[in-house]
Enzyme design. Structure first.
Site, PDB file in Angstrom:
ATOM      1  N   GLY A 120      42.922  42.726  35.399  1.00  0.00           N
ATOM      2  CA  GLY A 120      43.551  41.741  34.542  1.00  0.00           C
ATOM      3  C   GLY A 120      42.955  41.786  33.150  1.00  0.00           C
ATOM      4  CD  GLN A 154      39.267  39.897  29.127  1.00  0.00           C
ATOM      5  OE1 GLN A 154      40.329  39.840  29.738  1.00  0.00           O
ATOM      6  NE2 GLN A 154      38.209  40.518  29.604  1.00  0.00           N
ATOM      7  CB  CYS A 203      34.822  39.833  33.371  1.00  0.00           C
ATOM      8  SG  CYS A 203      35.711  39.425  31.862  1.00  0.00           S
ATOM      9  CG  LEU A 204      38.245  44.973  32.004  1.00  0.00           C
ATOM     10  CD1 LEU A 204      39.634  45.223  31.443  1.00  0.00           C
ATOM     11  CD2 LEU A 204      37.631  46.260  32.525  1.00  0.00           C
ATOM     12  CG  HIS A 254      38.677  36.457  35.922  1.00  0.00           C
ATOM     13  ND1 HIS A 254      37.385  36.769  36.263  1.00  0.00           N
ATOM     14  CD2 HIS A 254      38.884  37.020  34.694  1.00  0.00           C
ATOM     15  CE1 HIS A 254      36.837  37.478  35.278  1.00  0.00           C
ATOM     16  NE2 HIS A 254      37.726  37.653  34.330  1.00  0.00           N
ATOM     17  CD  GLU A 255      42.319  38.308  33.556  1.00  0.00           C
ATOM     18  OE1 GLU A 255      42.187  38.143  32.333  1.00  0.00           O
ATOM     19  OE2 GLU A 255      41.558  39.034  34.223  1.00  0.00           O
ATOM     20  CG  HIS A 270      39.355  35.491  30.165  1.00  0.00           C
ATOM     21  ND1 HIS A 270      38.093  35.586  29.626  1.00  0.00           N
ATOM     22  CD2 HIS A 270      39.411  36.446  31.129  1.00  0.00           C
ATOM     23  CE1 HIS A 270      37.423  36.562  30.240  1.00  0.00           C
ATOM     24  NE2 HIS A 270      38.194  37.090  31.167  1.00  0.00           N
TER      25      HIS A 270
HETATM   26 ZN   LIG Z   1      37.700  38.561  32.477  1.00  0.00          ZN
END
Ligand SMILES: [Zn+2]
Length: 160
Positions: free
Chosen positions: A46, A51, A92-93, A134-135, A138
């Site tokens: 995701g 991000q 997480c990226l 999670h997304e 953000h």
């Molecule tokens: Zn993330």
């Protein structure tokens, strides 16, 4: 299309509340296309607009098909239903190389707009539900490290 730079958790953009999308225009479509390319390139599940430094309520989730990536575009998403609980590793990226132990609902349903502004609903269990939560976090400036129980050790990760 183009790759966007993925910001890490140190950047202020990761800690801001994002604004709703109001124009479903070519600029949004370019953002979605770039984010999809960036997500695939990074091998992620995701990706949220903050991000890549864009403070708008846009996320992508790879809901997997049997034939590989199937990327769901969620604009102005809201969590409308959750059920159950799961506890497991989450990454997480924007937090490269680390995983934390995070509790999430087992099931989640979201309501969102597509790239043309049409409302729809999407639901998922297990990793998809985890990814939705999670997304969406953000978009409110929340990174999983703020809601996790603890980071997982290298030994724990190697067990899986
Ligand atoms: Zn993330």
């Amino acid at each position: 299309m183009g790759l966007r730079k993925i910001l890490t958790v140190k950047e202020p953009a990761l800690h801001k509340v994002c604004k709703p999308v109001t124009s479903f225009d070519p600029k949004l479509h370019k953002l979605l296309d770039d984010m999809a390319q960036t997500l695939i390139d990074a091998n992620g599940v995701g990706l949220a607009a903050p991000q890549v430094g864009i403070l708008r309520r846009v996320v992508l989730v790879d809901v997997g098909g049997e034939d590989g990536a199937e990327i769901l575009e969620l604009v102005n998403p809201e969590l409308v239903e959750t059920d159950g609980e799961q506890e497991g590793p989450e990454g997480c990226l924007s937090v490269p190389g680390k995983y934390g132990l995070v509790k999430r609902p087992w099931y989640a349903k979201v309501r969102a707009q597509d790239r043309n502004g049409e409302w729809f609903e999407a639901e998922g269990e297990e990793i998809i539900a985890r990814c939705f939560c999670h997304e969406l976090d953000h978009l409110d400036g929340i990174v999983y490290t703020q809601v996790m129980e603890r980071f997982l050790t290298k030994e724990e990760l190697e067990e899986d």
